[in-house]
Write an enzyme that holds these catalytic residues in place. Structure first.
Site, PDB file in Angstrom:
ATOM      1  N   GLY A  17       0.681  -1.292   0.166  1.00  0.00           N
ATOM      2  CA  GLY A  17      -0.117  -0.239  -0.058  1.00  0.00           C
ATOM      3  C   GLY A  17       0.906   1.232  -0.082  1.00  0.00           C
ATOM      4  O   GLY A  17       0.230   2.365   0.361  1.00  0.00           O
ATOM      5  N   ASN A  19       1.447   3.051  -2.651  1.00  0.00           N
ATOM      6  CA  ASN A  19       1.148   4.186  -3.196  1.00  0.00           C
ATOM      7  C   ASN A  19      -0.072   4.815  -2.735  1.00  0.00           C
ATOM      8  O   ASN A  19      -0.556   5.959  -2.517  1.00  0.00           O
ATOM      9  CB  ASN A  19       0.558   3.573  -4.679  1.00  0.00           C
ATOM     10  CG  ASN A  19       1.678   3.529  -5.636  1.00  0.00           C
ATOM     11  OD1 ASN A  19       2.213   4.479  -6.299  1.00  0.00           O
ATOM     12  ND2 ASN A  19       2.331   2.301  -5.714  1.00  0.00           N
ATOM     13  N   MET A  95      -4.073  -6.891  -6.766  1.00  0.00           N
ATOM     14  CA  MET A  95      -3.578  -7.832  -7.581  1.00  0.00           C
ATOM     15  C   MET A  95      -4.334  -8.847  -8.199  1.00  0.00           C
ATOM     16  O   MET A  95      -4.141 -10.134  -8.168  1.00  0.00           O
ATOM     17  CB  MET A  95      -2.427  -8.766  -6.685  1.00  0.00           C
ATOM     18  CG  MET A  95      -1.492  -7.801  -6.275  1.00  0.00           C
ATOM     19  SD  MET A  95      -0.196  -7.109  -7.529  1.00  0.00           S
ATOM     20  CE  MET A  95       0.494  -8.422  -8.056  1.00  0.00           C
ATOM     21  N   ARG A  96      -5.572  -8.313  -8.679  1.00  0.00           N
ATOM     22  CA  ARG A  96      -6.627  -9.175  -9.099  1.00  0.00           C
ATOM     23  C   ARG A  96      -6.860  -8.722 -10.443  1.00  0.00           C
ATOM     24  O   ARG A  96      -6.571  -7.434 -10.840  1.00  0.00           O
ATOM     25  CB  ARG A  96      -7.798  -9.300  -8.404  1.00  0.00           C
ATOM     26  CG  ARG A  96      -7.797  -9.991  -7.090  1.00  0.00           C
ATOM     27  CD  ARG A  96      -9.072  -9.847  -6.338  1.00  0.00           C
ATOM     28  NE  ARG A  96     -10.131 -10.670  -6.943  1.00  0.00           N
ATOM     29  CZ  ARG A  96     -10.332 -11.916  -6.687  1.00  0.00           C
ATOM     30  NH1 ARG A  96      -9.639 -12.546  -5.736  1.00  0.00           N
ATOM     31  NH2 ARG A  96     -11.298 -12.873  -7.196  1.00  0.00           N
ATOM     32  N   ILE A  97      -7.134  -9.314 -11.690  1.00  0.00           N
ATOM     33  CA  ILE A  97      -7.709  -9.049 -12.668  1.00  0.00           C
ATOM     34  C   ILE A  97      -8.987  -8.864 -12.641  1.00  0.00           C
ATOM     35  O   ILE A  97     -10.051  -9.824 -12.529  1.00  0.00           O
ATOM     36  CB  ILE A  97      -7.211  -9.849 -13.900  1.00  0.00           C
ATOM     37  CG1 ILE A  97      -5.739 -10.105 -14.019  1.00  0.00           C
ATOM     38  CG2 ILE A  97      -7.910  -9.392 -15.090  1.00  0.00           C
ATOM     39  CD1 ILE A  97      -5.290 -11.105 -14.941  1.00  0.00           C
ATOM     40  N   LEU A  98      -9.823  -7.877 -12.996  1.00  0.00           N
ATOM     41  CA  LEU A  98     -11.102  -7.518 -12.745  1.00  0.00           C
ATOM     42  C   LEU A  98     -11.768  -7.718 -14.206  1.00  0.00           C
ATOM     43  O   LEU A  98     -11.298  -7.444 -15.311  1.00  0.00           O
ATOM     44  CB  LEU A  98     -11.382  -6.117 -12.320  1.00  0.00           C
ATOM     45  CG  LEU A  98     -10.969  -5.802 -11.073  1.00  0.00           C
ATOM     46  CD1 LEU A  98     -10.923  -4.066 -10.890  1.00  0.00           C
ATOM     47  CD2 LEU A  98     -11.940  -6.429 -10.008  1.00  0.00           C
ATOM     48  N   HIS A 114       0.583   0.891 -12.835  1.00  0.00           N
ATOM     49  CA  HIS A 114       1.284  -0.513 -13.119  1.00  0.00           C
ATOM     50  C   HIS A 114       2.771  -0.040 -13.632  1.00  0.00           C
ATOM     51  O   HIS A 114       2.613   1.031 -14.378  1.00  0.00           O
ATOM     52  CB  HIS A 114       0.540  -1.328 -14.195  1.00  0.00           C
ATOM     53  CG  HIS A 114       1.118  -2.789 -14.253  1.00  0.00           C
ATOM     54  ND1 HIS A 114       0.956  -3.564 -13.232  1.00  0.00           N
ATOM     55  CD2 HIS A 114       1.636  -3.290 -15.110  1.00  0.00           C
ATOM     56  CE1 HIS A 114       1.653  -4.855 -13.563  1.00  0.00           C
ATOM     57  NE2 HIS A 114       1.966  -4.751 -14.672  1.00  0.00           N
ATOM     58  N   GLN A 145       8.923   2.588  -7.867  1.00  0.00           N
ATOM     59  CA  GLN A 145       7.978   2.964  -6.898  1.00  0.00           C
ATOM     60  C   GLN A 145       7.878   4.698  -6.502  1.00  0.00           C
ATOM     61  O   GLN A 145       7.113   5.357  -6.160  1.00  0.00           O
ATOM     62  CB  GLN A 145       7.764   2.252  -5.569  1.00  0.00           C
ATOM     63  CG  GLN A 145       7.383   1.113  -5.820  1.00  0.00           C
ATOM     64  CD  GLN A 145       6.574   0.436  -4.942  1.00  0.00           C
ATOM     65  OE1 GLN A 145       6.647   0.669  -3.786  1.00  0.00           O
ATOM     66  NE2 GLN A 145       5.354  -0.291  -5.309  1.00  0.00           N
TER      67      GLN A 145
HETATM   68  C1  GRF Z   1       3.412  -1.021  -7.624  1.00  0.00           C
HETATM   69  O1  GRF Z   1       4.477  -0.909  -8.237  1.00  0.00           O
HETATM   70  C2  GRF Z   1       2.189  -0.903  -8.830  1.00  0.00           C
HETATM   71  O2  GRF Z   1       2.445  -0.333  -9.915  1.00  0.00           O
HETATM   72  C3  GRF Z   1       1.900  -2.262  -8.782  1.00  0.00           C
HETATM   73  O3  GRF Z   1       2.077  -3.068  -7.754  1.00  0.00           O
HETATM   74  C4  GRF Z   1       2.859  -2.083  -7.044  1.00  0.00           C
HETATM   75  C5  GRF Z   1       2.061  -1.929  -5.531  1.00  0.00           C
HETATM   76  O4  GRF Z   1       3.005  -1.450  -4.451  1.00  0.00           O
HETATM   77  N1  GRF Z   1       0.782  -2.433  -9.580  1.00  0.00           N
HETATM   78  P1  GRF Z   1       2.087  -0.862  -3.380  1.00  0.00           P
HETATM   79  O5  GRF Z   1       1.361  -1.886  -2.596  1.00  0.00           O
HETATM   80  O6  GRF Z   1       1.451   0.543  -3.679  1.00  0.00           O
HETATM   81  O7  GRF Z   1       3.333  -0.634  -2.508  1.00  0.00           O
END
Ligand code: GRF
Length: 192
Positions: A17, A19, A95-98, A114, A145
């Site tokens: 988390g 981001n 981490m799921r494809i919707l 992403h 990141q």
């Molecule tokens: C990020 O690099 C994002 O681009 C990718 O998964 C990572 C998630 O990191 N989809 P965080 O959970 O925000 O630290």
């Protein structure tokens, strides 16, 4: 949602988390005109849940029901989102494809971040597959990141200012249709 009203955000995560925290801090600092109404995770052990709670943000967990398909999960997620009436949904390390149906439903109201161009580079281990000479996967991931933490709040800020919107099947920024990606050199910003 009227101009001047802070954008209500729902952020959907699966893990660390970072981001989500960057977005939440930008909201709390007033650097973007938005408020995080809820952080939803599809994993009960997502570290980001504690991080959100520490910032005073309401959290919820939506789990994949045993023996039920993705559609059941998406219905539960939609209900959780509906309860918070978000103007925008930010997927952040979700981490799921919707399904196309789910994404269509939130067209123009849902963002994702992403580290690679989709659908050209699908899947996991993105960093390992695009390593530059001298970088390890960990250092490249950290650099990506650091840039993400600038980009995602900035883009949500554009949404909050009503500068960025989805219409006529395209994203528009400041009245200009975005037919090509916005390219910016973040290397200096990421080092600082
Ligand atoms: C990020 O690099 C994002 O681009 C990718 O998964 C990572 C998630 O990191 N989809 P965080 O959970 O925000 O630290």
């Amino acid at each position: 949602m009227s101009a001047g009203t802070p954008l209500r955000l729902a952020i959907v995560i699966s893990g660390r988390g970072s981001n989500m925290i960057a977005i939440a801090r930008a909201c709390l600092a007033g650097s973007i005109a938005a408020r995080v109404a809820v952080v939803i995770s599809d994993r009960a052990d997502a570290a980001g849940l504690a991080g959100a709670a520490a910032l005073g943000i309401e959290t919820a967990t939506v789990l994949q029901p045993q023996a039920a398909g993705a559609a059941a999960f998406e219905r539960t997620l939609a209900a959780a989102l509906q309860g918070h009436q978000p103007d925008m949904i930010a997927l952040a390390g979700f981490m799921r494809i919707l399904s196309g149906r789910f994404v269509e439903h939130y067209l123009g109201r849902m963002l994702n971040i992403h580290p690679s161009l989709l659908p050209a580079y699908r899947g996991l281990h993105t960093h390992a597959r695009v390593l530059e000479a001298g970088d390890t996967e960990a250092t490249l991931s950290a650099r990506v990141q650091a840039t993400e933490h600038i980009i995602y709040p900035r883009v949500l800020g554009w949404c909050a200012q009503r500068r960025l919107a989805w219409r006529e099947g395209a994203a528009w920024l400041d009245g200009r249709r975005l037919d090509t990606p916005i390219v910016e050199d973040f290397r200096v910003a990421a080092r600082n």
